[in-house]
Every structure is written in structure tokens, then in C-alpha cells.
Design a protein around this motif. Structure first.
Motif, PDB file in Angstrom:
ATOM      1  N   SER A  41      23.328 -41.966 -18.499  1.00 42.14           N
ATOM      2  CA  SER A  41      24.268 -42.333 -19.560  1.00 42.14           C
ATOM      3  C   SER A  41      25.276 -41.220 -19.797  1.00 42.14           C
ATOM      4  O   SER A  41      26.465 -41.476 -20.050  1.00 42.14           O
ATOM      5  CB  SER A  41      23.513 -42.639 -20.853  1.00 42.14           C
ATOM      6  OG  SER A  41      22.706 -43.791 -20.710  1.00 42.14           O
ATOM      7  N   GLU A  44      27.962 -41.348 -17.258  1.00 42.60           N
ATOM      8  CA  GLU A  44      28.888 -42.436 -17.560  1.00 42.60           C
ATOM      9  C   GLU A  44      29.857 -42.043 -18.672  1.00 42.60           C
ATOM     10  O   GLU A  44      31.056 -42.347 -18.610  1.00 42.60           O
ATOM     11  CB  GLU A  44      28.106 -43.691 -17.967  1.00 42.60           C
ATOM     12  CG  GLU A  44      27.286 -44.313 -16.855  1.00 42.60           C
ATOM     13  CD  GLU A  44      28.162 -44.840 -15.731  1.00 42.60           C
ATOM     14  OE1 GLU A  44      29.259 -45.372 -16.025  1.00 42.60           O
ATOM     15  OE2 GLU A  44      27.769 -44.710 -14.555  1.00 42.60           O
ATOM     16  N   VAL A  45      29.347 -41.378 -19.687  1.00 41.90           N
ATOM     17  CA  VAL A  45      30.206 -40.955 -20.802  1.00 41.90           C
ATOM     18  C   VAL A  45      31.232 -39.941 -20.331  1.00 41.90           C
ATOM     19  O   VAL A  45      32.429 -40.036 -20.653  1.00 41.90           O
ATOM     20  CB  VAL A  45      29.341 -40.380 -21.942  1.00 41.90           C
ATOM     21  CG1 VAL A  45      30.208 -39.661 -22.974  1.00 41.90           C
ATOM     22  CG2 VAL A  45      28.527 -41.486 -22.603  1.00 41.90           C
ATOM     23  N   SER A  48      33.980 -41.602 -18.441  1.00 41.16           N
ATOM     24  CA  SER A  48      34.924 -42.328 -19.293  1.00 41.16           C
ATOM     25  C   SER A  48      35.898 -41.372 -19.987  1.00 41.16           C
ATOM     26  O   SER A  48      37.031 -41.748 -20.276  1.00 41.16           O
ATOM     27  CB  SER A  48      34.166 -43.158 -20.334  1.00 41.16           C
ATOM     28  OG  SER A  48      33.504 -42.324 -21.274  1.00 41.16           O
ATOM     29  N   SER A 113      41.436 -41.537 -21.347  1.00 36.14           N
ATOM     30  CA  SER A 113      40.065 -41.506 -21.863  1.00 36.14           C
ATOM     31  C   SER A 113      39.733 -42.773 -22.627  1.00 36.14           C
ATOM     32  O   SER A 113      40.576 -43.345 -23.323  1.00 36.14           O
ATOM     33  CB  SER A 113      39.882 -40.307 -22.798  1.00 36.14           C
ATOM     34  OG  SER A 113      40.004 -39.089 -22.102  1.00 36.14           O
ATOM     35  N   THR A 114      38.500 -43.212 -22.487  1.00 33.44           N
ATOM     36  CA  THR A 114      38.011 -44.361 -23.258  1.00 33.44           C
ATOM     37  C   THR A 114      36.757 -43.951 -24.010  1.00 33.44           C
ATOM     38  O   THR A 114      36.058 -43.004 -23.623  1.00 33.44           O
ATOM     39  CB  THR A 114      37.707 -45.555 -22.341  1.00 33.44           C
ATOM     40  OG1 THR A 114      36.731 -45.169 -21.354  1.00 33.44           O
ATOM     41  CG2 THR A 114      38.969 -46.039 -21.637  1.00 33.44           C
ATOM     42  N   ASN A 116      33.223 -44.620 -24.717  1.00 37.49           N
ATOM     43  CA  ASN A 116      32.110 -45.353 -24.116  1.00 37.49           C
ATOM     44  C   ASN A 116      31.062 -45.667 -25.184  1.00 37.49           C
ATOM     45  O   ASN A 116      30.533 -44.772 -25.842  1.00 37.49           O
ATOM     46  CB  ASN A 116      31.487 -44.502 -23.005  1.00 37.49           C
ATOM     47  CG  ASN A 116      30.592 -45.313 -22.093  1.00 37.49           C
ATOM     48  OD1 ASN A 116      29.797 -46.110 -22.556  1.00 37.49           O
ATOM     49  ND2 ASN A 116      30.725 -45.096 -20.779  1.00 37.49           N
TER      50      ASN A 116
END
Length: 437
Positions: A41, A44-45, A48, A113-114, A116
Motif C-alpha cells: 500500500s 501505491e501511495v 500516486s 499527484s493524486t 490515494n
């Protein structure tokens, strides 16, 4: 639970972050490592936040042994915890993103950037979430935070993220241990929910420079530990609740640049610990400068500019010698400037009384303010001799603002330059009676 990851030296300049020194967590003969699902995780962060950085290649090992600055793990091996079934474990407890300074070189954000949602589902031990200038171009929506998340969260901070959007009530979760809630300079909108009053551990609420509307929630006054309340630069309106005077631990109250109206409640005088009060540029009107200021001995800054309060400047300054800044511009003030301001406010650095209807002479006592670095008396009806010495004028320079008072004059012995100073050459010599000649 001391942090197990601390900053080391930078490993490559392009990304503006550093490795943590390798620290191995050992319980008996077993090395403790971050749970694989939690580690996935985290990859993934990070992706993002900045997909241009090969996070898995740079950090192929356990994140709690070697991690970028801004990712902090703690050892929970000696604690019983209902959230985790693992008796010996380490978990991510802080996530900080966005370059702040050379001393806080967090993982850098990209223009794309998003946010997450895994941040709010996969890290049950988080105590701090921090984003600085991460969501600046590509819109990033606030996710719906699950009710079971955030029991350990103490700080939730988003600063200068204008592309962060969504209703503010999405971010007000069941954070029973939250101490800091900071959403500053975002696109977050909507009414501040009453549920914010249920976050009884809050010490700071800073929701400045957003798109908030509505009023101040009445439930807010349940926050007995609150020390900072900053709701400035929004679209808030209605009256300020009288009950806000119950927040007796407040050190800072900033409601400036909103649409609050009606009367400034006298109950604010109960805020005996208050040091900073800014109610400027609202729609408070026709009630005069509040007399309760005299009952606030710890006050250091008071700003009421841009409200149509009217009336005279009250003579309330005897017990307020600690004040450093006063902003009373454009308030419809009439009458004279009290000499007691110069007599008692000896620590005053900043005084703005411009764009009012003040008349009479400038008190000589203002010239005794040795710490003053800005005095603005422009655009009033002041007259008579300018009392500031050459030494005083030299020290303050262009921050001594007196224009727009055609009745002011200066003595020849004061040696005002007749040319070369656009703020002073407009004034003429006084005659023997102190009236402009």
C-alpha cells in the motif's frame, strides 16, 4: 514508542529526499518487518504522489529498515493492540509529502499527484498525515473516510493544495485523538459540520483560505482544549456565536476576511488567554470598538480593520501594555487619538488608524513609541504639529504614513526635508500657534 526512522544524508538531488540509515528491528532472534500488505500500500501511495520515481527499485527492502524522509515507523512489539493480531509488529505512523525545506526533504510531489484513498484504509496506526503543495494542478478529490479509520490520528495537515476539492465534512472523521486539523489554501468547500465538536482532543483548527460557507458551528464550543481557531479567508457569514467565549484556552482567534455580521459578542472578553485577535474585513457594524478588549491582559495583536464599527477610540489601554499590533483602518472612527495609546502601549510595533474620520492633533506620546516600525495615520482630518522627531522618522522611514491630512504641519526646527521625500514635502511650516501656515 520512539520513531525508528530518522533522516540521513540525501542520496540523489533530483528527488530532494534522503534514505534513512538502516535500522533493523529485532525482537529476540527475529527481525521485525513491515507487513507485506502495508508495504505494498505504501508503494501505491508513493506512486500516486510522484509516479516518475521508481519507488520499488530505490526502496526494495522493508520500509521500516530503510525509508525516505517523511515515512516513519514505530515498534509495537511490546504493546497489546486491539487493531493488530500480531504480537510483534512495526507499522507506519507518519506520512509527510511535499518539499518544505532542506531539513524536511519529504518525498517530492509531482504536478499530477493524486490523493490515494489507501492512506485512509491501509495504515491503521497513523498518527500524522501531512501534504504540502502536492495537489496544485490536477484536481484531487477528498475521499470518504471509513468510520473505522483514524483512532490513532493526531495530526491531519494539508497546506497550499489548491486543487484539493470536495466537501469539508468528508475530512471530519471519527478522529477521537486528533489534535491538529489544518486545511489551508485548498479548494475544499461546504459548511463546517457540527460533528467537528465531537473531536474533543482538538487543540488547533486552521481552515483558512478555502471555500467554506455557512456559519460557525455551535458545537465547536465543546472543544475545551482548543488553542488555535483560524477560519480566515472563506465565505463564512451570519453572527459569531456568543458561546465562542467558552473556548477559554484559545490563544489565537482569526475570523478575518469573511462575511460575519451583527455585533462582536462581548463574551469574547472571557478569553483571558487570548494573544491574537483578528476580526478584520467582515461586516460587523455600528457598535464601536469593543470595550471588552480592556479585560484581555495577554492580548498582543488586535485587528478590526474593514468593519463599520464607528465611534471613538476608547481609552482602555492602561492594562494592555503588552500589545504589539493594532489594526483599526477604515472603521468609520471619529474623534481624537487618545494620548493614552502612546503612554501605555510602549511595546507597540504596528499601528494603523488610516482611512477614518479622526480629527485633532497627533498626540506627542506616539512619538515615544521606541519599538514602532509602522505608524499609518493617512486619510483622516488630523491637524496641528507633527510630533515625531528626526530620529524617530529616520528609524521608521517610509513606514511613517501621514498623507491625506492637509491640516498637519511641521516646525522648522524639526528639519523636515522640503524635497526628496514624497510623504513629507507636502506639509508646510507651522506658525507659532501650531496651525498650518
Amino acid at each position: 514508542m520512539a520513531p525508528l526512522c530518522c533522516s540521513s544524508s540525501p542520496i540523489f538531488a533530483f528527488s530532494f529526499f534522503s534514505f534513512f540509515a538502516s535500522v533493523f528491528l529485532v525482537s529476540g532472534q527475529r527481525q521485525l518487518v513491515l507487513d507485506s500488505a502495508e508495504q505494498d500500500s505504501l508503494y501505491e501511495v508513493l506512486h500516486s504522489i510522484n509516479p516518475s520515481i521508481p519507488w520499488r527499485s530505490i526502496f526494495p527492502d522493508d520500509f521500516c529498515s530503510s525509508a525516505p524522509h517523511g515515512v516513519v515507523c514505530d515498534d509495537f512489539s511490546n504493546q497489546s493492540d486491539a487493531v493488530s493480531s500480531q504480537p510483534d509488529s512495526v507499522h507506519v505512523t507518519e506520512l509527510s509529502f511535499g518539499y518544505v525545506s532542506d531539513y524536511s526533504d519529504n518525498p517530492p510531489c509531482s504536478p499530477n499527484s493524486t490523493l490515494n484513498p489507501l492512506i485512509f484504509t491501509s495504515f491503521k496506526y497513523l498518527r500524522k498525515i501531512f501534504f504540502y503543495k502536492c495537489f496544485t494542478e490536477t484536481p484531487a478529490s477528498l475521499p470518504n473516510i471509513p468510520s473505522g479509520f483514524g483512532s490513532s490520528l493526531e495530526e491531519l495537515v494539508f497546506i497550499e493544495n489548491p486543487a484539493l476539492i470536495g466537501p469539508v465534512d468528508r475530512i471530519i472523521g471519527n478522529f477521537t485523538n486528533l489534535r491538529r486539523l489544518v486545511l489551508s489554501g485548498t479548494g475544499v468547500s461546504g459548511n463546517i459540520p457540527e460533528s467537528v465538536g465531537d473531536l474533543v482532543s482538538l487543540q488547533e483548527i486552521s481552515l483558512s483560505r478555502n471555500r467554506l460557507s455557512g456559519g460557525v458551528p455551535l458545537n465547536l464550543t465543546k472543544l475545551e482544549k482548543l488553542r488555535i481557531l483560524d477560519l480566515s479567508y472563506n465565505g463564512l457569514d451570519r453572527n459569531v456565536p456568543v458561546s465562542i467565549g467558552n473556548l477559554t484556552e484559545l490563544l489565537k482567534l482569526d475570523l478575518s476576511f469573511n462575511g460575519f455580521s451583527g455585533e462582536i459578542p462581548d463574551s469574547l472578553g472571557r478569553l483571558q488567554s487570548l494573544e491574537f485577535l483578528d476580526l478584520s474585513f467582515n461586516r460587523f457594524g455600528n457598535y464601536g470598538v469593543p470595550l471588552f478588549l480592556a479585560d484581555m491582559p495577554r492580548l498582543r495583536d488586535v485587528y478590526l480593520s474593514g468593519n463599520s464599527l464607528g465611534g471613538q477610540i476608547p481609552r482602555i489601554w492602561e492594562n494592555l501594555g503588552g500589545i504589539l499590533g493594532i489594526g483599526f483602518s477604515n472603521m468609520g472612527l471619529v474623534g481624537s487619538i487618545p494620548a493614552s495609546m502612546g503612554m501605555h502601549l510602549r511595546n507597540l510595533c504596528y499601528l494603523r488608524l488610516d482611512n477614518n474620520k479622526l480629527e485633532g492633533q497627533v498626540p506627542e506620546e506616539l512619538g515615544l513609541l521606541k519599538n514602532a516600525n509602522e505608524i499609518n495615520l493617512e486619510n483622516n482630518n488630523l491637524s496641528g504639529r507633527i510630533p515625531f522627531s528626526a530620529q524617530f522618522r529616520t528609524r521608521i522611514g517610509e513606514k511613517l504614513k501621514l498623507s491625506g491630512n492637509p491640516g498637519l504641519c511641521f516646525d522648522e526646527k524639526q528639519n523636515f526635508p522640503k524635497k526628496g521625500n514624497s510623504r513629507l514635502e507636502q506639509f508646510k511650516l507651522c506658525n507659532n500657534t501650531g496651525i498650518r501656515g
